[in-house]
Write an enzyme that holds these catalytic residues in place. Structure first.
Site, PDB file in Angstrom:
ATOM      1  CG  LEU A 124      -1.920   0.828   1.038  1.00 29.82           C
ATOM      2  CD1 LEU A 124      -2.794   1.454   0.557  1.00 29.82           C
ATOM      3  CD2 LEU A 124      -2.756   0.898   2.896  1.00 29.82           C
ATOM      4  N   GLY A 130       1.763   7.606   2.572  1.00 33.44           N
ATOM      5  CA  GLY A 130       2.459   6.937   3.967  1.00 33.44           C
ATOM      6  C   GLY A 130       1.024   6.858   4.270  1.00 33.44           C
ATOM      7  CG  PHE A 155       9.288   1.573   4.132  1.00 36.23           C
ATOM      8  CD1 PHE A 155      10.522   1.574   3.831  1.00 36.23           C
ATOM      9  CD2 PHE A 155       8.463   2.903   4.323  1.00 36.23           C
ATOM     10  CE1 PHE A 155      11.263   3.011   4.353  1.00 36.23           C
ATOM     11  CE2 PHE A 155       8.861   3.927   5.412  1.00 36.23           C
ATOM     12  CZ  PHE A 155      10.155   4.188   4.448  1.00 36.23           C
ATOM     13  NE  ARG A 244      -5.076   0.487  11.189  1.00 32.51           N
ATOM     14  CZ  ARG A 244      -5.603   1.035  10.371  1.00 32.51           C
ATOM     15  NH1 ARG A 244      -6.974   1.787  11.138  1.00 32.51           N
ATOM     16  NH2 ARG A 244      -5.034   2.145   9.899  1.00 32.51           N
ATOM     17  NE  ARG A 269      22.834  -4.837  38.885  1.00 32.77           N
ATOM     18  CZ  ARG A 269      24.090  -5.086  38.815  1.00 32.77           C
ATOM     19  NH1 ARG A 269      25.247  -5.535  38.654  1.00 32.77           N
ATOM     20  NH2 ARG A 269      24.889  -3.038  38.523  1.00 32.77           N
ATOM     21  CD  GLU A 364      -0.606  -4.733   9.563  1.00 34.76           C
ATOM     22  OE1 GLU A 364      -1.630  -3.818  10.674  1.00 34.76           O
ATOM     23  OE2 GLU A 364       0.210  -4.996   9.654  1.00 34.76           O
ATOM     24  N   GLY A 365      -0.425   1.702  10.551  1.00 39.56           N
ATOM     25  CA  GLY A 365      -0.996   2.868  11.096  1.00 39.56           C
ATOM     26  C   GLY A 365      -0.742   3.597  12.420  1.00 39.56           C
ATOM     27  CB  THR A 366       1.388   6.372  12.457  1.00 41.70           C
ATOM     28  OG1 THR A 366       0.563   7.832  12.195  1.00 41.70           O
ATOM     29  CG2 THR A 366       2.714   6.519  12.051  1.00 41.70           C
TER      30      THR A 366
HETATM   31  C1  LIG Z   1       9.607  -2.373   8.798  1.00 43.28           C
HETATM   32  C2  LIG Z   1       8.202  -1.214   8.418  1.00 43.28           C
HETATM   33  C3  LIG Z   1       7.458  -2.099   7.456  1.00 43.28           C
HETATM   34  C4  LIG Z   1       6.213  -1.640   6.793  1.00 43.28           C
HETATM   35  N1  LIG Z   1       5.334  -3.027   6.528  1.00 43.28           N
HETATM   36  C5  LIG Z   1       4.715  -2.277   5.119  1.00 43.28           C
HETATM   37  C6  LIG Z   1       3.574  -3.355   4.179  1.00 43.28           C
HETATM   38  O1  LIG Z   1       4.194  -4.246   4.285  1.00 43.28           O
HETATM   39  N2  LIG Z   1       2.801  -2.800   3.711  1.00 43.28           N
HETATM   40  C7  LIG Z   1       2.946  -1.160   3.801  1.00 43.28           C
HETATM   41  O2  LIG Z   1       2.031  -1.276   2.705  1.00 43.28           O
HETATM   42  N3  LIG Z   1       3.317  -0.648   4.359  1.00 43.28           N
HETATM   43  C8  LIG Z   1       3.965  -0.601   5.659  1.00 43.28           C
HETATM   44  N4  LIG Z   1       5.427  -0.155   6.076  1.00 43.28           N
HETATM   45  C9  LIG Z   1       5.220   0.953   6.003  1.00 43.28           C
HETATM   46  C10 LIG Z   1       4.095   1.966   6.951  1.00 43.28           C
HETATM   47  O3  LIG Z   1       2.573   1.569   7.088  1.00 43.28           O
HETATM   48  C11 LIG Z   1       4.299   3.789   6.993  1.00 43.28           C
HETATM   49  O4  LIG Z   1       5.504   4.462   7.131  1.00 43.28           O
HETATM   50  C12 LIG Z   1       3.188   4.050   7.974  1.00 43.28           C
HETATM   51  O5  LIG Z   1       2.014   4.303   7.526  1.00 43.28           O
HETATM   52  C13 LIG Z   1       3.368   5.614   8.075  1.00 43.28           C
HETATM   53  O6  LIG Z   1       3.872   6.350   6.611  1.00 43.28           O
HETATM   54  P1  LIG Z   1       5.069   7.567   6.157  1.00 43.28           P
HETATM   55  O7  LIG Z   1       6.782   6.132   6.964  1.00 43.28           O
HETATM   56  O8  LIG Z   1       4.820   7.598   4.978  1.00 43.28           O
HETATM   57  O9  LIG Z   1       4.574   8.341   7.014  1.00 43.28           O
HETATM   58  P2  LIG Z   1       4.260   9.934   7.436  1.00 43.28           P
HETATM   59  O10 LIG Z   1       2.534   9.660   6.196  1.00 43.28           O
HETATM   60  O11 LIG Z   1       4.781  10.719   5.996  1.00 43.28           O
HETATM   61  O12 LIG Z   1       4.247  10.534   8.705  1.00 43.28           O
HETATM   62  C14 LIG Z   1       4.671  11.329   9.406  1.00 43.28           C
HETATM   63  C15 LIG Z   1       4.420  11.205  10.853  1.00 43.28           C
HETATM   64  O13 LIG Z   1       2.687  12.684  10.294  1.00 43.28           O
HETATM   65  C16 LIG Z   1       2.273  12.166  11.045  1.00 43.28           C
HETATM   66  N5  LIG Z   1       1.392  12.252  10.456  1.00 43.28           N
HETATM   67  C17 LIG Z   1       0.909  12.337   9.543  1.00 43.28           C
HETATM   68  N6  LIG Z   1      -0.700  12.418   8.476  1.00 43.28           N
HETATM   69  C18 LIG Z   1      -0.688  13.018  10.071  1.00 43.28           C
HETATM   70  C19 LIG Z   1      -1.824  13.432  10.241  1.00 43.28           C
HETATM   71  N7  LIG Z   1      -3.042  14.515   9.001  1.00 43.28           N
HETATM   72  N8  LIG Z   1      -2.321  14.277  11.042  1.00 43.28           N
HETATM   73  C20 LIG Z   1      -1.202  14.758  12.614  1.00 43.28           C
HETATM   74  N9  LIG Z   1      -0.349  14.171  12.309  1.00 43.28           N
HETATM   75  C21 LIG Z   1      -0.261  13.107  10.968  1.00 43.28           C
HETATM   76  C22 LIG Z   1       2.917  10.332  11.117  1.00 43.28           C
HETATM   77  O14 LIG Z   1       1.774   9.912  12.137  1.00 43.28           O
HETATM   78  C23 LIG Z   1       4.201  10.059  11.808  1.00 43.28           C
HETATM   79  O15 LIG Z   1       4.478  10.291  12.967  1.00 43.28           O
HETATM   80  C24 LIG Z   1       6.060  -0.736   6.799  1.00 43.28           C
HETATM   81  C25 LIG Z   1       6.956   0.968   7.651  1.00 43.28           C
HETATM   82  C26 LIG Z   1       8.053  -0.089   7.787  1.00 43.28           C
HETATM   83  C27 LIG Z   1       8.890   1.071   8.995  1.00 43.28           C
END
Ligand SMILES: Cc1cc2nc3c(=O)[nH]c(=O)nc-3n(C[C@H](O)[C@H](O)[C@H](O)COP(=O)(O)OP(=O)(O)OC[C@H]3O[C@@H](n4cnc5c(N)ncnc54)[C@H](O)[C@@H]3O)c2cc1C
Length: 388
Positions: A124, A130, A155, A244, A269, A364-366
């Site tokens: 995705l 992201g 990723f 989730r 310890r 899977e969603g921050t």
């Molecule tokens: C080891 C690893 C494995 C993964 N596996 C998969 C996978 O199998 N398949 C897949 O599809 N993806 C996968 N991902 C991707 C992961 O789901 C995304 O990294 C994650 O959803 C966040 O997206 P982003 O990294 O683009 O961060 P961004 O979307 O750029 O976000 C950066 C920061 O901004 C915050 N933020 C963003 N929008 C908002 C908002 N509207 N309001 C407040 N805060 C916000 C976020 O919470 C975060 O703190 C993986 C990532 C990693 C690191």
């Protein structure tokens, strides 16, 4: 189909023994080599771990959500890279097809995903997409009996090992939002599909992610999951609701394991002539960790039971994922503190599990995305009650 309660208890006790006797002793080896040994993958297959949630008619165990989280409470006690090996098959890499696939797609892929012969990945995320998952830029243009995919997915867990990718791509360029997105089952080896280099990660060594790149990648129209365009984002959200809860259960398992480690270290310890475990400031960290882990376990079980009863649990799944992933972060941090200097040293598992746990708050969603899901539903409910 729900298992008899003694069958579930037996499954959980088998999994606990597997974790204690095989997985935890192999953690250092996996962390150093960045690979899960073949002997352990073979044991996972023999135990049916790749097919925990696949329907029984396709060779899986067909666990209910409550049974799945109960199994993952046990398996989650080992370093998370082990779970990652089979978890994309149990969850995000298979569920798109299991939930929304056509009968032909299910028959073609589910048996091999359930046995672990085929590894499934869920694609995705993109370099520019992201958290805002509905704005997918990868395109799938219809061309006769084919779709032509172009774009990059980032990723993607297990991509280096995957034989099948569930790919979210935009079939309707006029629709900029989620309704223009469709899901495809794309096989490895399809011309135009290539992989990037595996990323070097903060933790969870042994679990691998890389880019999945589509350059004029032609897939047959029969690869469209469910056979209907524009349903991909809905499929992704159904997969993620379930995913989730699975991740939250993994956080509970790891929380309970880390608390055990923390206690074992503290009773052994001595400082100031007594055991660390006798200092009340240290005991406060045990108590806070126990309450965190217990609350997370209760939330996960409650949400899983509601899902099994057919209720919509989007809000509960987000609550559980947010709380459990934040809780395991707090517990992993306290564990480092209880270990003192040893907590910062590689030889002890505390620093590894602290790094490993960090990912749970991101994928899977921050946490922020879970907050948005929960708050949106609350505000909509309040508006509806007020007739606004
Ligand atoms: C080891 C690893 C494995 C993964 N596996 C998969 C996978 O199998 N398949 C897949 O599809 N993806 C996968 N991902 C991707 C992961 O789901 C995304 O990294 C994650 O959803 C966040 O997206 P982003 O990294 O683009 O961060 P961004 O979307 O750029 O976000 C950066 C920061 O901004 C915050 N933020 C963003 N929008 C908002 C908002 N509207 N309001 C407040 N805060 C916000 C976020 O919470 C975060 O703190 C993986 C990532 C990693 C690191």
């Amino acid at each position: 189909m729900a298992l008899e309660s003694d069958t579930l208890a037996q499954l959980c006790s088998t999994l606990r023994r597997f974790v204690d006797e095989q997985l935890i002793p192999a953690e250092a080896e996996v962390s150093e080599s960045d690979a899960i040994p073949d002997r352990i993958v073979a044991q996972m297959r023999a135990l049916g771990l790749f097919g925990l949630t696949a329907p029984e008619e396709f060779g899986g165990l067909g666990l209910t959500m409550e049974e799945e989280v109960s199994a993952i409470f046990e398996l989650g006690r080992a370093a998370p890279a082990f779970r990652s090996m089979f978890a994309t098959n149990v969850g995000i890499g298979m569920q798109g097809i299991a939930i929304d696939g056509t009968p032909e797609q299910k028959a073609k892929y589910l048996p091999r995903l359930a046995s672990g012969e085929l590894i499934g990945s869920f694609a995705l995320t993109e370099p520019e997409v992201g958290s805002d998952a509905g704005s997918v830029r990868t395109t799938a243009r219809r061309d006769g009996d084919f779709y032509v995919l172009n774009g990059t997915k980032r990723f993607i867990t297990n991509a280096p090992h995957a034989g099948l990718f569930t790919v979210m791509a935009r079939t309707d360029p006029a629709q900029k939002g989620a309704s223009g997105v469709s899901a495809f089952a794309v096989e490895r080896g399809t011309p135009g599909l290539s992989l990037g280099k595996p990323e070097k990660k903060m933790g969870q060594q042994g679990a691998h992610v890389c880019d999945v790149i589509f350059e004029d990648c032609r897939v047959p129209a029969s690869a469209l999951i469910g056979g209907v365009e524009g349903q991909g984002f809905k499929t992704a959200m159904k997969v993620l609701d379930k995913g989730r809860l699975h991740i939250a259960a993994a956080c509970v398992g790891l929380s309970e394991r880390i608390l055990d480690d923390m206690l074992a270290y503290a009773v052994g310890r001595k400082q100031f002539g007594k055991s660390l475990a006798d200092f009340q400031l240290i005991q406060a960290m045990f108590a806070d960790s126990k309450a965190d882990a217990y609350a997370a376990r209760c939330m996960v079980l409650d949400a899983a039971r509601k899902r099994d009863a057919g209720l919509n649990v989007s809000v509960e799944a987000s609550c559980a994922k947010m709380f459990a992933s934040e809780a395991v972060g707090r517990i992993a941090d306290r564990n480092v503190q209880v270990h003192g200097g040893n907590g910062y040293i590689r030889e002890y598992r505390a620093e590894q599990l602290f790094r490993d746990a960090r990912l749970f708050r991101i994928y899977e969603g921050t946490t922020q995305i879970q907050q948005i899901v929960i708050a949106k539903a609350l505000v909509a409910g309040a508006r509806a009650s007020a007739g606004l």
